[in-house]
Design a protein around this motif. Structure first.
Motif, PDB file in Angstrom:
ATOM      1  N   LEU A   1       1.797   9.044   1.407  1.00 41.90           N
ATOM      2  CA  LEU A   1       2.807   8.389   0.581  1.00 41.90           C
ATOM      3  C   LEU A   1       4.171   9.069   0.677  1.00 41.90           C
ATOM      4  O   LEU A   1       5.212   8.404   0.613  1.00 41.90           O
ATOM      5  CB  LEU A   1       2.338   8.333  -0.886  1.00 41.90           C
ATOM      6  N   ALA A   2       4.149  10.373   0.832  1.00 39.75           N
ATOM      7  CA  ALA A   2       5.434  11.073   0.924  1.00 39.75           C
ATOM      8  C   ALA A   2       6.123  10.781   2.250  1.00 39.75           C
ATOM      9  O   ALA A   2       7.355  10.736   2.338  1.00 39.75           O
ATOM     10  CB  ALA A   2       5.211  12.576   0.764  1.00 39.75           C
ATOM     11  N   GLU A   3       5.322  10.577   3.270  1.00 34.01           N
ATOM     12  CA  GLU A   3       5.907  10.332   4.590  1.00 34.01           C
ATOM     13  C   GLU A   3       6.412   8.900   4.757  1.00 34.01           C
ATOM     14  O   GLU A   3       7.398   8.651   5.455  1.00 34.01           O
ATOM     15  CB  GLU A   3       4.864  10.610   5.679  1.00 34.01           C
TER      16      GLU A   3
ATOM     17  N   ASP B   1       0.789  -1.238   0.000  1.00 27.23           N
ATOM     18  CA  ASP B   1       0.000   0.000   0.000  1.00 27.23           C
ATOM     19  C   ASP B   1       0.816   1.281   0.000  1.00 27.23           C
ATOM     20  O   ASP B   1       0.371   2.305  -0.531  1.00 27.23           O
ATOM     21  CB  ASP B   1      -0.961   0.012   1.202  1.00 27.23           C
ATOM     22  N   PHE B   2       1.981   1.253   0.602  1.00 30.08           N
ATOM     23  CA  PHE B   2       2.730   2.511   0.721  1.00 30.08           C
ATOM     24  C   PHE B   2       4.100   2.460   0.049  1.00 30.08           C
ATOM     25  O   PHE B   2       4.980   3.261   0.340  1.00 30.08           O
ATOM     26  CB  PHE B   2       2.866   2.906   2.201  1.00 30.08           C
ATOM     27  N   ARG B   3       4.290   1.510  -0.838  1.00 27.81           N
ATOM     28  CA  ARG B   3       5.615   1.375  -1.468  1.00 27.81           C
ATOM     29  C   ARG B   3       5.848   2.365  -2.608  1.00 27.81           C
ATOM     30  O   ARG B   3       6.987   2.728  -2.877  1.00 27.81           O
ATOM     31  CB  ARG B   3       5.774  -0.047  -2.040  1.00 27.81           C
ATOM     32  N   ILE B   4       4.786   2.723  -3.299  1.00 26.22           N
ATOM     33  CA  ILE B   4       4.917   3.571  -4.489  1.00 26.22           C
ATOM     34  C   ILE B   4       4.569   5.001  -4.099  1.00 26.22           C
ATOM     35  O   ILE B   4       3.466   5.275  -3.624  1.00 26.22           O
ATOM     36  CB  ILE B   4       3.937   3.092  -5.587  1.00 26.22           C
ATOM     37  N   ARG B   5       5.498   5.903  -4.327  1.00 26.68           N
ATOM     38  CA  ARG B   5       5.250   7.279  -3.874  1.00 26.68           C
ATOM     39  C   ARG B   5       4.289   8.040  -4.782  1.00 26.68           C
ATOM     40  O   ARG B   5       3.709   9.035  -4.391  1.00 26.68           O
ATOM     41  CB  ARG B   5       6.594   8.018  -3.757  1.00 26.68           C
ATOM     42  N   ASP B   6       4.124   7.575  -6.003  1.00 22.33           N
ATOM     43  CA  ASP B   6       3.238   8.231  -6.971  1.00 22.33           C
ATOM     44  C   ASP B   6       1.881   7.514  -6.946  1.00 22.33           C
ATOM     45  O   ASP B   6       1.756   6.388  -7.410  1.00 22.33           O
ATOM     46  CB  ASP B   6       3.904   8.130  -8.355  1.00 22.33           C
ATOM     47  N   ALA B   7       0.874   8.221  -6.403  1.00 24.85           N
ATOM     48  CA  ALA B   7      -0.437   7.581  -6.208  1.00 24.85           C
ATOM     49  C   ALA B   7      -1.045   7.123  -7.529  1.00 24.85           C
ATOM     50  O   ALA B   7      -1.747   6.116  -7.583  1.00 24.85           O
ATOM     51  CB  ALA B   7      -1.392   8.534  -5.484  1.00 24.85           C
ATOM     52  N   LYS B   8      -0.769   7.875  -8.572  1.00 27.78           N
ATOM     53  CA  LYS B   8      -1.340   7.503  -9.865  1.00 27.78           C
ATOM     54  C   LYS B   8      -0.707   6.209 -10.382  1.00 27.78           C
ATOM     55  O   LYS B   8      -1.399   5.308 -10.870  1.00 27.78           O
ATOM     56  CB  LYS B   8      -1.081   8.656 -10.855  1.00 27.78           C
ATOM     57  N   LEU B   9       0.605   6.130 -10.256  1.00 26.32           N
ATOM     58  CA  LEU B   9       1.292   4.909 -10.672  1.00 26.32           C
ATOM     59  C   LEU B   9       0.795   3.713  -9.853  1.00 26.32           C
ATOM     60  O   LEU B   9       0.571   2.622 -10.371  1.00 26.32           O
ATOM     61  CB  LEU B   9       2.808   5.092 -10.488  1.00 26.32           C
TER      62      LEU B   9
ATOM     63  N   HIS C   1       5.778  -5.970  -8.809  1.00 23.53           N
ATOM     64  CA  HIS C   1       6.988  -5.541  -8.117  1.00 23.53           C
ATOM     65  C   HIS C   1       7.878  -4.663  -8.986  1.00 23.53           C
ATOM     66  O   HIS C   1       8.819  -4.060  -8.496  1.00 23.53           O
ATOM     67  CB  HIS C   1       7.779  -6.765  -7.625  1.00 23.53           C
ATOM     68  N   LEU C   2       7.559  -4.589 -10.282  1.00 21.37           N
ATOM     69  CA  LEU C   2       8.403  -3.792 -11.173  1.00 21.37           C
ATOM     70  C   LEU C   2       8.448  -2.304 -10.796  1.00 21.37           C
ATOM     71  O   LEU C   2       9.540  -1.730 -10.678  1.00 21.37           O
ATOM     72  CB  LEU C   2       7.938  -3.971 -12.626  1.00 21.37           C
ATOM     73  N   PRO C   3       7.298  -1.653 -10.595  1.00 21.57           N
ATOM     74  CA  PRO C   3       7.377  -0.198 -10.362  1.00 21.57           C
ATOM     75  C   PRO C   3       8.155   0.183  -9.107  1.00 21.57           C
ATOM     76  O   PRO C   3       8.865   1.205  -9.109  1.00 21.57           O
ATOM     77  CB  PRO C   3       5.906   0.231 -10.283  1.00 21.57           C
ATOM     78  N   GLU C   4       8.036  -0.582  -8.028  1.00 16.65           N
ATOM     79  CA  GLU C   4       8.802  -0.193  -6.837  1.00 16.65           C
ATOM     80  C   GLU C   4      10.306  -0.378  -7.048  1.00 16.65           C
ATOM     81  O   GLU C   4      11.111   0.401  -6.544  1.00 16.65           O
ATOM     82  CB  GLU C   4       8.326  -0.927  -5.569  1.00 16.65           C
ATOM     83  N   ILE C   5      10.686  -1.386  -7.834  1.00 12.47           N
ATOM     84  CA  ILE C   5      12.120  -1.556  -8.102  1.00 12.47           C
ATOM     85  C   ILE C   5      12.623  -0.385  -8.948  1.00 12.47           C
ATOM     86  O   ILE C   5      13.663   0.221  -8.644  1.00 12.47           O
ATOM     87  CB  ILE C   5      12.395  -2.885  -8.852  1.00 12.47           C
ATOM     88  N   GLU C   6      11.902  -0.057 -10.006  1.00  9.80           N
ATOM     89  CA  GLU C   6      12.346   1.043 -10.869  1.00  9.80           C
ATOM     90  C   GLU C   6      12.366   2.367 -10.101  1.00  9.80           C
ATOM     91  O   GLU C   6      13.268   3.199 -10.291  1.00  9.80           O
ATOM     92  CB  GLU C   6      11.464   1.132 -12.124  1.00  9.80           C
ATOM     93  N   GLN C   7      11.391   2.565  -9.226  1.00  6.77           N
ATOM     94  CA  GLN C   7      11.353   3.792  -8.423  1.00  6.77           C
ATOM     95  C   GLN C   7      12.613   3.928  -7.566  1.00  6.77           C
ATOM     96  O   GLN C   7      13.280   4.980  -7.548  1.00  6.77           O
ATOM     97  CB  GLN C   7      10.109   3.773  -7.522  1.00  6.77           C
ATOM     98  N   GLU C   8      12.951   2.847  -6.883  1.00  4.71           N
ATOM     99  CA  GLU C   8      14.060   2.924  -5.938  1.00  4.71           C
ATOM    100  C   GLU C   8      15.418   2.932  -6.642  1.00  4.71           C
ATOM    101  O   GLU C   8      16.334   3.647  -6.227  1.00  4.71           O
ATOM    102  CB  GLU C   8      13.977   1.759  -4.941  1.00  4.71           C
ATOM    103  N   LEU C   9      15.521   2.136  -7.702  1.00  7.57           N
ATOM    104  CA  LEU C   9      16.799   2.138  -8.418  1.00  7.57           C
ATOM    105  C   LEU C   9      16.996   3.468  -9.151  1.00  7.57           C
ATOM    106  O   LEU C   9      18.126   3.960  -9.270  1.00  7.57           O
ATOM    107  CB  LEU C   9      16.872   0.964  -9.396  1.00  7.57           C
ATOM    108  N   SER C  10      15.922   4.061  -9.644  1.00  9.26           N
ATOM    109  CA  SER C  10      16.039   5.375 -10.293  1.00  9.26           C
ATOM    110  C   SER C  10      16.494   6.416  -9.277  1.00  9.26           C
ATOM    111  O   SER C  10      17.345   7.270  -9.571  1.00  9.26           O
ATOM    112  CB  SER C  10      14.684   5.778 -10.899  1.00  9.26           C
TER     113      SER C  10
END
Lengths: 348, 348, 348, 348
Positions: free
Chosen positions: C125-127, C102-110, C212-221
């Motif tokens: 999400l930002a917190e 629920d809180f892994r992706i900082r972009d709510a739309k994504l 799991h793809l978007p959280e990996i790309e978010q963090e690696l980016s």
């Protein structure tokens, strides 16, 4: 020879898939229809991609009048389904091979105790032939309705029969400690049968009373000519296929040697293409029957004491279900008993 | 309290690795040396990468004088090794916990029959204590030399003991149908134990006579006060850890109900931290003891007939070997019986 | 030090059971309540007999006001549950460790694109801190709300991070071919996860897009300082526990040798108690982390060409879920980072 | 048509057993002799009880003059055996199908680098036909000497070939992440392949260089018309049979859609009875090819980016070894390409 038209009711389970696999290699039979209410319209090879390229069949809604056009109909259903459709099919002269439990128990009251339902056509129970070819080949040939044995019962009866027929053992206290692969539990979604619940673990189940007990006691009592009593403890193995039964009984006359027992078994099954009495000292592995219709048996008498130990292994989906059903079909229609059943087990 | 210095002889097998894993979490013991002739000089964590970060030990060539500096030495060796070194270690006041079979059988002649060797120190057999804490805690406390039970014997004895001690069953015809994970066969290169030979298959083995039989009969006979006779049929499971024993016996007095037996078992093991008598109706799974020192037991009486079925499950490498060895150590050195043994089993 | 009171929401899955197992051995925490709507009133040890003797807890209906009395609440639930309860719990000063997505992706739309729901508290999400301790230890210490990484993302990020942080590889075409044990799919009844469907077989799944793809790309980016692109192909293994990631990337400067990369990894993780950079030439096996919180990593550069291969193995239920959650708790509450997490992996 | 007389050299391994299983069901071939120096005189069915009832053959000491009486000789041996006997057999007009690596690499020097031996008959390397029927059917028909591809190479080449032949992908950086069941390692006693070492675990191996790499690069380069470079990472699965290859490559022209690729694959393999191009969205499971000669392939293009992912599954012992060998025999002797190879895979 013309080719038999086969119908399969309840084709989405593992015994249904196994009927398809085996009949695809049968020289005298082909599957004309396969039913599933839930999957009607879906291609069989969508559910079972192993069949891609071997069948164009789609599942259809079961319809008795369509099924009646088949020479023989297999029921690969849970109990309580076949007995709803069998009377009408028999009336249409379609022969029936039921892989479920509906017609295994000749006593309707006993059936109800174990299956918690009223039997819908108790008048057919006397006619139904218990389809263990090694015991009832003659009756099977003329049968209109075959009740195929359960998987455990097949392995256990083949191991006890020669001893009981010759009255060599005390039948008041037979013990069967048997173990089955998980495919025996079918293809239903259940937490208990998840990979994560089964893998790398072993347990007994149904210890207080498994539904296969009454049919074993019925058939062994018939062979003994008197009531036998069996303690039957099933176990669940972390493997897909295979049943292994370890049978304990007391020999009546300690002077009867293990060699004599071995000779007896070899003679008893000399004409049975699917019973392999292994040499003394052997222990059958379930993988040596994986995918094949063979039952492998070995005899032991530990420390030369009075307890005889018989080991018996089958593939629960083949000799314990779909293979034996086809063996029955072969006998019913005057085909070679082993037609379509000569595939060698997959090892390793 | 000071920390016990532990030596391990024969550390390259699975029981050696398991001793290292368990002692790493023990508050009052540490491994001072671990020997292996073949791997001398190699880091323990090279063989067992699961230990990377937890140990800096290297295997050393076994040397009695160095081992004698330990408070206690565990033998995690095949049979025939401990008996070569034990006399000298005892003379040096080092206490011994032998996980092998060398000191389990009190009758040297019987030992030789089953192990095909002369015993090298028969004079120690009377002193050696059979290390089943649930049976011999008092003797263990004072022992210099413990013979840890085999894995099958542990599971089978814990299941039969209450019935035998109370003379509730016919001990002339006990039956144990038991199954073991492959880790019981050790870490030797053998075709028979390859993944490809074991996976997805099940078989009996050692049916005519398994070396664990004499120690079970010895100990149960002692408990019975007369000779017992056991038919013991071991099987090999396609899983790594776990032993499950299915025990059949005839109750002497049919009026004794299952509830009474359950009460008896619960009372018998009330003070045993590592025996869990499960509620009536249960069936223990080996995975519920995987990695833990627990033995879980459940009682059944199928169809309320006279055959009692006891189910018993342990982890063969823990309660069946290394865990029980540490339980013995705890008792010998006046530690909490469960010290270092409270890890919860890994499920799933 | 006082003992932390822990609440667990959604305790009937494998991550819930694993939290119970690990916290039972934690010196500074205890489970005060564990919830399950479906199993309310049932003893935890009825569902998980491995816990018999270690807990008296019963499942309760989740109640925010009761949970608010805990120091920290773990959500071991499917996605979409935590976000309904978290705002109220935070308002009550209860700290949250969410094992779900629920809180892994900082972009709510994504988040909505991948999870097909509106996010209910995008303002948090930002917190929320992405709880990968090896990347964000400082932020974790002060966090009120931790979003624990997924299992695949943990193994993949730990393998790529040093290379990306040092800008050594082309981040426009990262490839992760990863494989997971079935326990990652949870304890839901599904035909696809039956033993009979999984055993002795291997397949890819979610090839076109795994959550799991978007959280990996978010963090690696974030680590790269620019957008990275990853092709992530998950596979399902016929085993219970374990994730293994095989990571392919192109080195920017071919002159950078494998030794330098090894040195870089060792330095990067020198203070990380749960990352084991194995010696050159190693290949991590998932069983060496089974039940433990370790991530084992090994580096390769086949044929000395420009493709670097990083191998990374974790236990998906421990470092990939419950163990990492406890590691986060330890950091949040100023405890030793490894408290309760020093159990050695079970091998064999 | 007369029946081909087949000789098998090296019959005690799994590919030997598989040749026996498959040829037993072949309408135009029978095994005339099977050799094993170690097991000479032993019945084949003693080693492989699954063959009890299907063969009376005994292993014999290999003898070139006796083998020369066969129409075709299969070598199911480790590398380095066939090349000692092939010249003499060819001279006697016996045709050869070598399942080992001896004749796969056309460059003798390259062969020596990977196999650490001098090649004994380099003059035959040019004549030997690499027996991948989907690539070289025409040459196979006229061949005297077939070098059957390795198991990994079969699955990888069938997945890459259509893309490479049509020059659709960048061949300078191909990636193959593949996984194999343990039967690929043969039937030798090795600690690493014990059930206890393999079960419930997964690992990469041979990452720095696996012997199957040069034959793949040789054949794909031939198809490309220029040198290709492949990063090949094999992994070991906790299962008996099955290879799954996950192939990553960059499409040259991003405008070429997945539908076009699918069409291309379907067309390329339209006449190949043993390649099944599955519908878009599929993921092949190894169990759907277990025991059968099929290769199932599926195409993906994640997130519609430029990396194409091809999935390919075979049974390593059948299409990866013995089945493909028989497919080659069928072509060599003008038989139906699929003769004896229509057995349906065993599922579940």
């Amino acid at each position: 020879m013309s080719v038999l038209k086969v119908g399969i009711v309840g084709g989405t389970g593992y015994t249904g898939a196994e009927l398809l696999r085996l009949i695809a290699g049968h020289p005298n039979a082909e599957v004309a229809m396969i039913t599933s209410r839930a999957e009607a319209g879906v291609g069989v090879d969508e559910l079972f991609p192993s069949l891609r390229g071997y069948t164009d069949l789609k599942f259809t809604v079961p319809d008795v009048s369509e099924l009646a056009a088949c020479d023989v109909v297999f029921f690969a259903t849970p109990h309580n389904v076949a007995m709803k459709m069998v009377p009408e099919l028999l009336a249409a002269n379609t022969r029936i091979i039921d892989l479920s439990a509906d017609f295994r128990i000749r006593d309707a009251k006993l059936w109800s105790e174990w299956y918690h339902e009223e039997h819908l056509c108790p008048e057919l129970l006397a006619e139904a032939v218990y389809g263990l070819p090694e015991k009832k080949a003659d009756q099977i040939k003329d049968a209109r309705l075959i009740a195929c044995p359960g998987c455990y019962p097949t392995s256990i009866q083949l191991g006890f029969l020669p001893l009981i027929e010759e009255k060599l053992i005390d039948t008041s206290r037979l013990i069967a400690s048997a173990a089955s692969g998980v495919s025996g539990a079918g293809r239903q979604a259940k937490v208990d049968n998840l990979f994560t619940e089964i893998s790398d673990s072993f347990k007994a189940y149904g210890v207080s009373g498994h539904r296969h007990l009454p049919e074993i006691e019925q058939e062994l009592s018939e062979a003994a000519g008197s009531d036998v009593a069996l303690t039957f403890t099933p176990h669940l193995l972390p493997q897909v296929r295979g049943i292994h039964a370890t049978l304990f009984s007391e020999i009546r006359d300690p002077a009867v040697g293990l060699d004599e027992l071995q000779f007896l078994f070899e003679k008893r099954y000399a004409d049975s293409p699917f019973v392999d009495v292994m040499p003394l000292g052997s222990t059958p592995q379930t993988r040596t029957v994986r995918g094949g219709n063979m039952c492998r048996i070995a005899l032991h008498r530990p420390q030369n004491r009075n307890t005889v130990v018989v080991l018996s292994a089958i593939d629960n989906l083949v000799k314990g279900a779909s293979g034996q059903a086809i063996q029955n079909m072969n006998l019913m229609f005057g085909l070679e008993e082993s037609a379509g059943l000569n595939g060698i087990s997959l090892l390793p």
